[in-house]
Design an enzyme around this catalytic site. Structure first.
Site, PDB file in Angstrom:
ATOM      1  N   GLY A  60       0.912  -1.284  -0.063  1.00 57.70           N
ATOM      2  CA  GLY A  60       0.114  -0.193   0.122  1.00 57.70           C
ATOM      3  C   GLY A  60       0.675   1.265   0.033  1.00 57.70           C
ATOM      4  O   GLY A  60       2.000   1.209   0.307  1.00 57.70           O
ATOM      5  N   GLN A  65       2.719  10.085   1.668  1.00 57.41           N
ATOM      6  CA  GLN A  65       4.219   9.341   1.687  1.00 57.41           C
ATOM      7  C   GLN A  65       5.132   9.714   0.441  1.00 57.41           C
ATOM      8  O   GLN A  65       6.216   9.537   0.491  1.00 57.41           O
ATOM      9  CB  GLN A  65       3.978   7.782   1.704  1.00 57.41           C
ATOM     10  CG  GLN A  65       3.453   7.233   3.071  1.00 57.41           C
ATOM     11  CD  GLN A  65       3.303   5.809   2.705  1.00 57.41           C
ATOM     12  OE1 GLN A  65       2.301   5.186   2.484  1.00 57.41           O
ATOM     13  NE2 GLN A  65       4.267   5.084   3.205  1.00 57.41           N
ATOM     14  N   CYS A 110       6.563  -0.372   6.813  1.00 57.75           N
ATOM     15  CA  CYS A 110       6.073   0.978   6.270  1.00 57.75           C
ATOM     16  C   CYS A 110       6.985   1.229   5.306  1.00 57.75           C
ATOM     17  O   CYS A 110       8.289   1.393   5.809  1.00 57.75           O
ATOM     18  CB  CYS A 110       5.637   2.074   6.968  1.00 57.75           C
ATOM     19  SG  CYS A 110       5.032   3.636   6.387  1.00 57.75           S
ATOM     20  N   LEU A 111       6.817   1.948   4.041  1.00 58.91           N
ATOM     21  CA  LEU A 111       7.757   2.209   3.045  1.00 58.91           C
ATOM     22  C   LEU A 111       8.421   3.560   3.788  1.00 58.91           C
ATOM     23  O   LEU A 111       9.530   4.018   3.216  1.00 58.91           O
ATOM     24  CB  LEU A 111       7.264   2.538   1.752  1.00 58.91           C
ATOM     25  CG  LEU A 111       6.744   1.190   0.901  1.00 58.91           C
ATOM     26  CD1 LEU A 111       5.759   1.649  -0.316  1.00 58.91           C
ATOM     27  CD2 LEU A 111       8.066   0.422   0.580  1.00 58.91           C
ATOM     28  N   HIS A 153      -4.133   0.680   7.771  1.00 59.31           N
ATOM     29  CA  HIS A 153      -2.781   1.534   7.532  1.00 59.31           C
ATOM     30  C   HIS A 153      -2.530   2.733   6.687  1.00 59.31           C
ATOM     31  O   HIS A 153      -2.030   3.818   7.029  1.00 59.31           O
ATOM     32  CB  HIS A 153      -1.746   0.269   7.261  1.00 59.31           C
ATOM     33  CG  HIS A 153      -0.035   0.839   7.204  1.00 59.31           C
ATOM     34  ND1 HIS A 153       0.702   0.388   8.128  1.00 59.31           N
ATOM     35  CD2 HIS A 153       0.317   1.739   6.534  1.00 59.31           C
ATOM     36  CE1 HIS A 153       2.045   1.046   7.790  1.00 59.31           C
ATOM     37  NE2 HIS A 153       1.643   1.796   6.902  1.00 59.31           N
ATOM     38  N   GLU A 154      -3.217   2.417   5.574  1.00 57.83           N
ATOM     39  CA  GLU A 154      -3.032   3.672   4.692  1.00 57.83           C
ATOM     40  C   GLU A 154      -3.863   4.796   5.041  1.00 57.83           C
ATOM     41  O   GLU A 154      -3.838   6.129   4.967  1.00 57.83           O
ATOM     42  CB  GLU A 154      -3.448   3.003   3.231  1.00 57.83           C
ATOM     43  CG  GLU A 154      -2.275   1.935   2.734  1.00 57.83           C
ATOM     44  CD  GLU A 154      -0.894   2.404   2.881  1.00 57.83           C
ATOM     45  OE1 GLU A 154      -0.526   3.408   2.928  1.00 57.83           O
ATOM     46  OE2 GLU A 154      -0.263   1.295   2.999  1.00 57.83           O
ATOM     47  N   HIS A 157      -2.458   6.978   7.370  1.00 57.72           N
ATOM     48  CA  HIS A 157      -1.503   8.041   6.698  1.00 57.72           C
ATOM     49  C   HIS A 157      -2.150   9.226   6.561  1.00 57.72           C
ATOM     50  O   HIS A 157      -1.602  10.357   6.466  1.00 57.72           O
ATOM     51  CB  HIS A 157      -0.743   7.170   5.574  1.00 57.72           C
ATOM     52  CG  HIS A 157       0.564   6.426   5.839  1.00 57.72           C
ATOM     53  ND1 HIS A 157       1.408   7.077   6.530  1.00 57.72           N
ATOM     54  CD2 HIS A 157       0.823   5.309   5.486  1.00 57.72           C
ATOM     55  CE1 HIS A 157       2.318   6.117   6.721  1.00 57.72           C
ATOM     56  NE2 HIS A 157       1.711   4.928   6.089  1.00 57.72           N
TER      57      HIS A 157
END
Length: 184
Positions: A60, A65, A110-111, A153-154, A157
């Site tokens: 995701g 991000q 997480c990226l 999770h997204e 953000h």
């Protein structure tokens, strides 16, 4: 094409801001951003492309991000039942959720977070999300398991929340009795 150089890292102020709604119908720029985010996720899961461009694999990606403070995210994953989820949404919102909770036994990554932060992140095991696709058509998705966890999770953000904010600080591996452990 989005690469790891486009992804902001933990500590960047945009990751702690509440993202703005996307005006609908979306601009061509917003559409392109949304589709590029989905492309990144797909590319990051292709071993050849990921190696060629140095992409960390992800399931995701949210607009903050990539330093775009707008309410949009993309997901591309296969769950434990071999069901593929692949979508990108503008202005997503959770309209309902289960009482039951779940967490990934491997924890979350997480990226935007380079280091491994161990601990369980307890989330709803099922969610229903409404949002708009790239053509501004309303979409309603019922997600469970890994897909539900990834979507939450997204969504976090978009609200300036990082996954590790949910980890029990005193006991990171506390296993709540009301949450189902999921293998990834």
């Amino acid at each position: 094409m989005i690469t790891m150089e486009d992804i902001v890292r933990d500590g960047h102020p945009v990751l702690r801001q509440k993202a703005e709604e996307v005006s609908l119908p979306p601009s061509e720029e917003d559409k392109q951003t949304l589709l590029s985010m989905l492309d990144y996720i797909k590319n990051s899961q292709d071993p050849d492309i990921a190696e060629k461009y140095g992409l960390r694999p992800g399931i995701g990606l949210a607009a903050p991000q990539i330093n775009v403070s707008k309410r949009m995210f993309a997901l591309h994953l296969e769950d434990g039942s071999n069901r593929t989820y692949s979508f990108a949404l503008f202005n997503p919102r959770i309209v309902s959720h289960s009482v039951e909770k779940a967490y990934l036994t491997s924890g979350e990554g997480c990226l935007s977070v380079d280091e491994n932060i161990p601990g369980y992140v307890v989330r709803y095991s099922r969610v229903t999300i409404k949002g708009f696709d790239q053509d501004a058509k309303e979409v309603k998705l019922r997600l469970k398991g890994l897909a539900a966890i990834a979507a939450q999770h997204e969504m976090d953000h978009l609200n300036g929340i990082m996954f590790y904010d949910h980890i029990n600080k005193k006991d990171p591996f506390f296993e709540p009795t009301d949450a189902e452990p999921l293998e990834r």
